[in-house]
Design a protein around this motif. Structure first.
Motif, PDB file in Angstrom:
ATOM      1  N   MET A   1       4.427  -8.797  -1.688  1.00  0.00           N
ATOM      2  CA  MET A   1       4.453  -7.461  -1.110  1.00  0.00           C
ATOM      3  C   MET A   1       3.761  -7.491   0.241  1.00  0.00           C
ATOM      4  O   MET A   1       2.636  -7.952   0.364  1.00  0.00           O
ATOM      5  N   ARG A   2       4.423  -7.009   1.248  1.00  0.00           N
ATOM      6  CA  ARG A   2       3.876  -7.018   2.593  1.00  0.00           C
ATOM      7  C   ARG A   2       3.213  -5.690   2.909  1.00  0.00           C
ATOM      8  O   ARG A   2       3.769  -4.631   2.662  1.00  0.00           O
ATOM      9  N   ARG A   3       2.015  -5.757   3.453  1.00  0.00           N
ATOM     10  CA  ARG A   3       1.276  -4.551   3.805  1.00  0.00           C
ATOM     11  C   ARG A   3       1.704  -4.101   5.189  1.00  0.00           C
ATOM     12  O   ARG A   3       1.932  -4.913   6.066  1.00  0.00           O
ATOM     13  N   GLN A   4       1.765  -2.783   5.382  1.00  0.00           N
ATOM     14  CA  GLN A   4       2.130  -2.294   6.709  1.00  0.00           C
ATOM     15  C   GLN A   4       0.983  -2.533   7.680  1.00  0.00           C
ATOM     16  O   GLN A   4      -0.144  -2.772   7.272  1.00  0.00           O
ATOM     17  N   ALA A   5       1.275  -2.440   8.948  1.00  0.00           N
ATOM     18  CA  ALA A   5       0.284  -2.717   9.996  1.00  0.00           C
ATOM     19  C   ALA A   5      -0.873  -1.711   9.917  1.00  0.00           C
ATOM     20  O   ALA A   5      -0.688  -0.553   9.538  1.00  0.00           O
ATOM     21  N   TYR A   6      -2.052  -2.190  10.282  1.00  0.00           N
ATOM     22  CA  TYR A   6      -3.233  -1.318  10.326  1.00  0.00           C
ATOM     23  C   TYR A   6      -3.131  -0.383  11.520  1.00  0.00           C
ATOM     24  O   TYR A   6      -2.617  -0.753  12.573  1.00  0.00           O
ATOM     25  N   GLY A   7      -3.698   0.808  11.357  1.00  0.00           N
ATOM     26  CA  GLY A   7      -3.708   1.793  12.435  1.00  0.00           C
ATOM     27  C   GLY A   7      -4.813   1.551  13.447  1.00  0.00           C
ATOM     28  O   GLY A   7      -4.702   1.931  14.607  1.00  0.00           O
ATOM     29  N   CYS A   8      -5.902   0.897  13.003  1.00  0.00           N
ATOM     30  CA  CYS A   8      -7.011   0.603  13.903  1.00  0.00           C
ATOM     31  C   CYS A   8      -7.837  -0.537  13.321  1.00  0.00           C
ATOM     32  O   CYS A   8      -7.668  -0.911  12.157  1.00  0.00           O
ATOM     33  N   GLY A   9      -8.740  -1.073  14.122  1.00  0.00           N
ATOM     34  CA  GLY A   9      -9.579  -2.190  13.692  1.00  0.00           C
ATOM     35  C   GLY A   9     -10.483  -1.838  12.536  1.00  0.00           C
ATOM     36  O   GLY A   9     -10.739  -2.667  11.658  1.00  0.00           O
ATOM     37  N   LEU A  10     -10.981  -0.603  12.505  1.00  0.00           N
ATOM     38  CA  LEU A  10     -11.864  -0.181  11.414  1.00  0.00           C
ATOM     39  C   LEU A  10     -11.120  -0.214  10.087  1.00  0.00           C
ATOM     40  O   LEU A  10     -11.665  -0.643   9.069  1.00  0.00           O
ATOM     41  N   GLU A  11      -9.869   0.188  10.097  1.00  0.00           N
ATOM     42  CA  GLU A  11      -9.053   0.155   8.881  1.00  0.00           C
ATOM     43  C   GLU A  11      -8.911  -1.280   8.369  1.00  0.00           C
ATOM     44  O   GLU A  11      -9.037  -1.540   7.173  1.00  0.00           O
ATOM     45  N   ALA A  12      -8.679  -2.220   9.282  1.00  0.00           N
ATOM     46  CA  ALA A  12      -8.557  -3.628   8.893  1.00  0.00           C
ATOM     47  C   ALA A  12      -9.875  -4.157   8.337  1.00  0.00           C
ATOM     48  O   ALA A  12      -9.901  -4.836   7.309  1.00  0.00           O
ATOM     49  N   ALA A  13     -10.984  -3.839   9.009  1.00  0.00           N
ATOM     50  CA  ALA A  13     -12.295  -4.311   8.562  1.00  0.00           C
ATOM     51  C   ALA A  13     -12.649  -3.741   7.188  1.00  0.00           C
ATOM     52  O   ALA A  13     -13.123  -4.467   6.310  1.00  0.00           O
ATOM     53  N   LEU A  14     -12.401  -2.452   6.989  1.00  0.00           N
ATOM     54  CA  LEU A  14     -12.723  -1.833   5.706  1.00  0.00           C
ATOM     55  C   LEU A  14     -11.829  -2.341   4.588  1.00  0.00           C
ATOM     56  O   LEU A  14     -12.242  -2.361   3.427  1.00  0.00           O
ATOM     57  N   ASP A  15     -10.633  -2.781   4.919  1.00  0.00           N
ATOM     58  CA  ASP A  15      -9.757  -3.371   3.914  1.00  0.00           C
ATOM     59  C   ASP A  15     -10.375  -4.656   3.361  1.00  0.00           C
ATOM     60  O   ASP A  15     -10.236  -4.970   2.184  1.00  0.00           O
ATOM     61  N   ILE A  16     -11.091  -5.382   4.197  1.00  0.00           N
ATOM     62  CA  ILE A  16     -11.708  -6.649   3.795  1.00  0.00           C
ATOM     63  C   ILE A  16     -13.057  -6.426   3.122  1.00  0.00           C
ATOM     64  O   ILE A  16     -13.394  -7.089   2.145  1.00  0.00           O
ATOM     65  N   VAL A  17     -13.856  -5.510   3.619  1.00  0.00           N
ATOM     66  CA  VAL A  17     -15.233  -5.380   3.132  1.00  0.00           C
ATOM     67  C   VAL A  17     -15.480  -4.043   2.441  1.00  0.00           C
ATOM     68  O   VAL A  17     -16.601  -3.726   2.076  1.00  0.00           O
ATOM     69  N   GLY A  18     -14.427  -3.278   2.208  1.00  0.00           N
ATOM     70  CA  GLY A  18     -14.584  -1.963   1.611  1.00  0.00           C
ATOM     71  C   GLY A  18     -15.107  -2.019   0.187  1.00  0.00           C
ATOM     72  O   GLY A  18     -14.996  -3.026  -0.491  1.00  0.00           O
ATOM     73  N   GLY A  19     -15.681  -0.934  -0.244  1.00  0.00           N
ATOM     74  CA  GLY A  19     -16.211  -0.829  -1.594  1.00  0.00           C
ATOM     75  C   GLY A  19     -17.722  -0.943  -1.619  1.00  0.00           C
ATOM     76  O   GLY A  19     -18.373  -1.195  -0.612  1.00  0.00           O
ATOM     77  N   LYS A  20     -18.269  -0.769  -2.790  1.00  0.00           N
ATOM     78  CA  LYS A  20     -19.721  -0.760  -2.963  1.00  0.00           C
ATOM     79  C   LYS A  20     -20.324  -2.156  -2.946  1.00  0.00           C
ATOM     80  O   LYS A  20     -21.410  -2.360  -2.409  1.00  0.00           O
ATOM     81  N   TRP A  21     -19.637  -3.138  -3.521  1.00  0.00           N
ATOM     82  CA  TRP A  21     -20.276  -4.422  -3.788  1.00  0.00           C
ATOM     83  C   TRP A  21     -20.072  -5.491  -2.733  1.00  0.00           C
ATOM     84  O   TRP A  21     -20.940  -6.324  -2.519  1.00  0.00           O
ATOM     85  N   LYS A  22     -18.918  -5.520  -2.087  1.00  0.00           N
ATOM     86  CA  LYS A  22     -18.630  -6.613  -1.161  1.00  0.00           C
ATOM     87  C   LYS A  22     -19.655  -6.746  -0.037  1.00  0.00           C
ATOM     88  O   LYS A  22     -20.106  -7.856   0.244  1.00  0.00           O
ATOM     89  N   PRO A  23     -20.071  -5.657   0.616  1.00  0.00           N
ATOM     90  CA  PRO A  23     -21.075  -5.829   1.676  1.00  0.00           C
ATOM     91  C   PRO A  23     -22.404  -6.381   1.144  1.00  0.00           C
ATOM     92  O   PRO A  23     -23.068  -7.164   1.824  1.00  0.00           O
ATOM     93  N   ILE A  24     -22.766  -6.008  -0.075  1.00  0.00           N
ATOM     94  CA  ILE A  24     -24.031  -6.478  -0.660  1.00  0.00           C
ATOM     95  C   ILE A  24     -23.920  -7.961  -1.014  1.00  0.00           C
ATOM     96  O   ILE A  24     -24.843  -8.744  -0.743  1.00  0.00           O
ATOM     97  N   VAL A  25     -22.805  -8.365  -1.588  1.00  0.00           N
ATOM     98  CA  VAL A  25     -22.582  -9.785  -1.885  1.00  0.00           C
ATOM     99  C   VAL A  25     -22.594 -10.579  -0.584  1.00  0.00           C
ATOM    100  O   VAL A  25     -23.248 -11.621  -0.481  1.00  0.00           O
TER     101      VAL A  25
END
Length: 113
Positions: A1-25
Protein backbone atom coordinates in the motif's frame (compact mmCIF):
# COMPACT_ATOMS: atom_id res chain seq x y z
CA UNK A 1 0.00 0.00 0.00
CA UNK A 2 1.45 3.32 -1.04
CA UNK A 3 1.03 6.34 1.20
CA UNK A 4 0.10 9.65 -0.36
CA UNK A 5 2.59 12.51 -0.29
CA UNK A 6 3.03 14.48 2.93
CA UNK A 7 1.61 17.99 3.06
CA UNK A 8 4.54 19.39 5.04
CA UNK A 9 7.76 18.37 6.79
CA UNK A 10 6.10 18.29 10.21
CA UNK A 11 3.61 15.72 8.95
CA UNK A 12 6.47 13.51 7.72
CA UNK A 13 8.40 13.88 10.99
CA UNK A 14 5.36 13.10 13.14
CA UNK A 15 4.63 10.04 11.03
CA UNK A 16 8.03 8.67 12.10
CA UNK A 17 8.16 9.79 15.73
CA UNK A 18 4.49 10.30 16.55
CA UNK A 19 2.87 8.83 19.62
CA UNK A 20 3.67 8.73 23.30
CA UNK A 21 6.50 6.21 23.39
CA UNK A 22 8.72 6.63 20.34
CA UNK A 23 10.29 9.96 21.38
CA UNK A 24 11.02 8.56 24.86
CA UNK A 25 12.58 5.37 23.44
CA UNK A 26 14.57 7.51 21.01
CA UNK A 27 15.79 9.70 23.87
CA UNK A 28 17.03 6.68 25.86
CA UNK A 29 18.89 5.36 22.81
CA UNK A 30 20.66 8.69 22.22
CA UNK A 31 23.64 7.97 24.54
CA UNK A 32 24.35 4.68 22.77
CA UNK A 33 23.18 1.10 22.21
CA UNK A 34 20.90 -0.47 24.81
CA UNK A 35 19.74 -3.98 25.48
CA UNK A 36 16.02 -4.66 25.48
CA UNK A 37 15.92 -5.17 29.26
CA UNK A 38 17.63 -1.82 29.83
CA UNK A 39 15.07 -0.05 27.67
CA UNK A 40 12.22 -1.79 29.48
CA UNK A 41 13.54 -0.43 32.81
CA UNK A 42 14.30 3.07 31.47
CA UNK A 43 11.00 3.66 29.67
CA UNK A 44 8.76 3.57 32.72
CA UNK A 45 5.10 2.80 32.18
CA UNK A 46 5.44 1.01 28.85
CA UNK A 47 4.38 -2.61 28.55
CA UNK A 48 6.78 -5.15 27.09
CA UNK A 49 4.40 -5.75 24.18
CA UNK A 50 4.22 -2.01 23.39
CA UNK A 51 8.01 -1.60 23.62
CA UNK A 52 8.51 -4.48 21.18
CA UNK A 53 5.97 -2.95 18.80
CA UNK A 54 7.54 0.51 18.98
CA UNK A 55 11.06 -0.85 18.41
CA UNK A 56 9.84 -2.86 15.40
CA UNK A 57 8.20 0.21 13.89
CA UNK A 58 11.29 2.34 14.54
CA UNK A 59 13.49 -0.33 12.92
CA UNK A 60 11.15 -0.50 9.91
CA UNK A 61 11.36 3.31 9.60
CA UNK A 62 15.15 3.12 9.64
CA UNK A 63 15.78 5.09 12.83
CA UNK A 64 16.78 2.11 14.99
CA UNK A 65 19.04 -0.83 14.21
CA UNK A 66 18.51 -4.18 15.94
CA UNK A 67 21.48 -6.45 16.55
CA UNK A 68 20.83 -10.04 17.61
CA UNK A 69 23.96 -11.71 18.98
CA UNK A 70 22.51 -15.24 18.56
CA UNK A 71 23.52 -16.21 22.10
CA UNK A 72 21.91 -18.15 24.91
CA UNK A 73 20.49 -16.48 26.89
CA UNK A 74 19.28 -14.18 24.11
CA UNK A 75 21.10 -10.86 23.77
CA UNK A 76 19.67 -8.16 21.52
CA UNK A 77 20.83 -4.55 21.33
CA UNK A 78 19.13 -1.55 19.81
CA UNK A 79 21.00 1.51 18.57
CA UNK A 80 20.18 4.64 16.61
CA UNK A 81 21.07 4.70 12.95
CA UNK A 82 22.51 7.91 11.48
CA UNK A 83 18.95 8.73 10.43
CA UNK A 84 17.84 8.21 14.04
CA UNK A 85 20.67 10.37 15.39
CA UNK A 86 19.54 13.22 13.12
CA UNK A 87 16.00 12.84 14.48
CA UNK A 88 17.28 12.81 18.05
CA UNK A 89 19.16 16.04 17.40
CA UNK A 90 15.99 17.58 15.98
CA UNK A 91 14.07 16.65 19.16
CA UNK A 92 16.66 18.21 21.53
CA UNK A 93 15.13 21.75 21.32
CA UNK A 94 11.70 20.30 22.14
CA UNK A 95 13.20 18.56 25.19
CA UNK A 96 14.85 21.82 26.26
CA UNK A 97 11.55 23.66 25.86
CA UNK A 98 9.76 21.02 27.96
CA UNK A 99 12.40 21.21 30.70
CA UNK A 100 12.19 25.01 30.75
CA UNK A 101 8.39 25.02 31.06
CA UNK A 102 7.88 21.81 33.05
CA UNK A 103 6.55 23.50 36.18
CA UNK A 104 4.10 25.65 34.21
CA UNK A 105 2.85 22.60 32.30
CA UNK A 106 2.41 20.58 35.53
CA UNK A 107 0.50 23.46 37.17
CA UNK A 108 -1.80 23.85 34.16
CA UNK A 109 -2.50 20.11 34.15
CA UNK A 110 -3.22 20.15 37.91
CA UNK A 111 -5.64 23.08 37.52
CA UNK A 112 -7.45 21.39 34.66
CA UNK A 113 -8.20 18.54 36.95
Amino acid sequence: MRRQAYGCGLEAALDIVGGKWKPIVLWHLTPGPRRFGELRRLVTGISEKMLIQQLREMAADGIVARKDYQEVPPRVEYALTLFGVSLSEALRPLCDWGREHMRRIEEAKAEAG
